[in-house]
Scaffold this active site. Structure first.
Site, PDB file in Angstrom:
ATOM      1  N   GLU A 163      -4.473  -0.227  -8.688  1.00  0.00           N
ATOM      2  CA  GLU A 163      -3.456   0.778  -9.010  1.00  0.00           C
ATOM      3  C   GLU A 163      -2.226   0.054  -9.563  1.00  0.00           C
ATOM      4  O   GLU A 163      -1.721  -0.883  -8.932  1.00  0.00           O
ATOM      5  CB  GLU A 163      -3.083   1.584  -7.759  1.00  0.00           C
TER       6      GLU A 163
ATOM      7  N   SER B 135       0.830  -1.206   0.000  1.00  0.00           N
ATOM      8  CA  SER B 135       0.000   0.000   0.000  1.00  0.00           C
ATOM      9  C   SER B 135       0.860   1.249   0.000  1.00  0.00           C
ATOM     10  O   SER B 135       0.417   2.304  -0.457  1.00  0.00           O
ATOM     11  CB  SER B 135      -0.880   0.022   1.257  1.00  0.00           C
TER      12      SER B 135
ATOM     13  N   ASN C 112      -4.728   5.556  -0.932  1.00  0.00           N
ATOM     14  CA  ASN C 112      -4.378   5.594   0.488  1.00  0.00           C
ATOM     15  C   ASN C 112      -3.809   6.946   0.905  1.00  0.00           C
ATOM     16  O   ASN C 112      -3.980   7.366   2.053  1.00  0.00           O
ATOM     17  CB  ASN C 112      -3.416   4.464   0.838  1.00  0.00           C
TER      18      ASN C 112
ATOM     19  N   HIS D  75      -1.693  -3.089  -7.179  1.00  0.00           N
ATOM     20  CA  HIS D  75      -2.324  -2.847  -5.878  1.00  0.00           C
ATOM     21  C   HIS D  75      -3.837  -3.038  -5.956  1.00  0.00           C
ATOM     22  O   HIS D  75      -4.562  -2.165  -6.414  1.00  0.00           O
ATOM     23  CB  HIS D  75      -1.970  -1.410  -5.418  1.00  0.00           C
TER      24      HIS D  75
END
Ligand SMILES: NC(=O)c1ccc[n+]([C@@H]2O[C@H](COP(=O)([O-])OP(=O)(O)OC[C@H]3O[C@@H](n4cnc5c(N)ncnc54)[C@H](O)[C@@H]3O)[C@@H](O)[C@H]2O)c1
Length: 285
Positions: free
Chosen positions: A153, A120, A191, A141
């Site tokens: 991602e 992350s 994030n 991701h």
């Protein structure tokens, strides 16, 4: 023919299990590397249980489930990943553990294997630098729960090849996902934007502004979010959330990323959210 004929997944936790389910569901052959025979059996049970839930809800035919499961195997030997075309590591968000694993994969896997991380926040270039194939290392991701969430991602480092990025994109599309390319910066897109909100929700709770139930209700009803911040933190895992905030804080020094003390205390108390059945809320199973 799929972009990557065989897929290896390292790690048998929430994301390892979710990505495996997504990949078998889209016709890929998958082998999961677990640390122990017990965790290998447990990840198999968790994929089975999740597929059964989808059958119960009428989202999947049970015959299809058996076919999917026939494409899934588990192992505790890293050598069993040597012939995979793509390996995605999904182990704990700790740079030293991920570095060791990516280095081991580089030694074991055939030269053409693309090595990806589901991290992350950890800089992909740091992991790529542990290999002799940095042009074949990128971030893929997925989000939690992986079978449901549409976004993937695709993280581009300074040295990855265009071919690797295009292959990762095509793989995500084959999995029925919506890939978005992003550069190698802690937290990528989601994030980096989401975690100040989650962290500030904990700080708001610490200041007794409202109860956790009240804050969750407010964010669902007031912003149209499907779940409030505390339910989401429990789903992510509080240890993972803390590791993400620490990396973001180290990268940007922004106080919004400085982890709320309550989060640190809960992780120390092993209250990790759904996976430990206790977090901000309690869970039966
Ligand atoms: N939980 C989420 O919402 C979410 C979403 C997207 C990405 N991620 C990322 O996915 C990765 C895994 O997260 P998760 O939620 O699946 O965590 P998890 O706690 O459910 O699973 C972690 C896995 O790492 C393994 N592990 C722990 N220590 C290890 C060690 N020393 N050596 C080898 N393996 C070890 C565990 O056995 C387990 O299989 C992290 O990088 C996280 O940032 C998590």
């Amino acid at each position: 023919m799929t972009e990557f004929e065989s897929l290896g997944i390292v790690g048998s936790g929430i994301m390892g299990s979710g990505i495996a389910e997504t990949a078998i569901d889209s016709g890929h052959e998958v082998v999961i590397l677990a640390r122990t025979p017990q965790s290998a059996q447990s990840v198999l049970r968790s994929v089975q249980a999740s597929l059964s839930k989808r059958v119960e809800k009428g989202h999947k035919a049970s015959s299809q489930t058996e076919e999917d499961l026939s494409r899934l195997s588990v192992t505790t030997e890293i050598a069993d990943l040597s012939n995979c075309d793509l390996v995605i590591e999904t182990v704990v968000e700790d740079i030293s553990v991920k570095s060791r694993i990516i280095n081991d994969l580089d030694v074991v896997c055939k030269p053409s294997t693309v090595l990806a991380s589901n991290t992350s926040t950890i800089p992909l270039i740091e992991l790529a630098a542990k290999t002799k194939r940095p042009e074949k290392v990128c971030g893929i991701h997925f989000f939690n729960p992986a079978p449901v969430m549409k976004l993937v991602e695709i993280v581009r480092t300074l040295v990855v090849s265009d071919e690797t990025i295009q292959r990762a994109r095509r793989f995500a599309l084959e999995c029925g996902k919506e890939p978005v390319e992003v550069s190698d910066r802690a937290g990528f897109i989601v994030n980096a934007l989401l975690f100040p909100y989650l962290n500030n929700a904990i700080k708001m709770l610490e200041m007794n502004v409202a109860s956790k139930e009240g804050i969750d209700t407010a964010m669902r009803g007031g912003c149209g979010f499907p779940m409030g911040p505390f339910a989401l933190l429990d789903l992510v895992g509080l240890d993972t959330a803390l590791a993400i905030l620490n990396s973001l804080h180290e990268e940007f020094g922004d106080p919004n990323y400085s982890p709320a003390p309550l989060l640190k205390r809960m992780v120390a108390a092993k209250m990790l959210g759904r996976k430990s059945r206790a977090g901000f809320y309690s869970y039966e199973n």
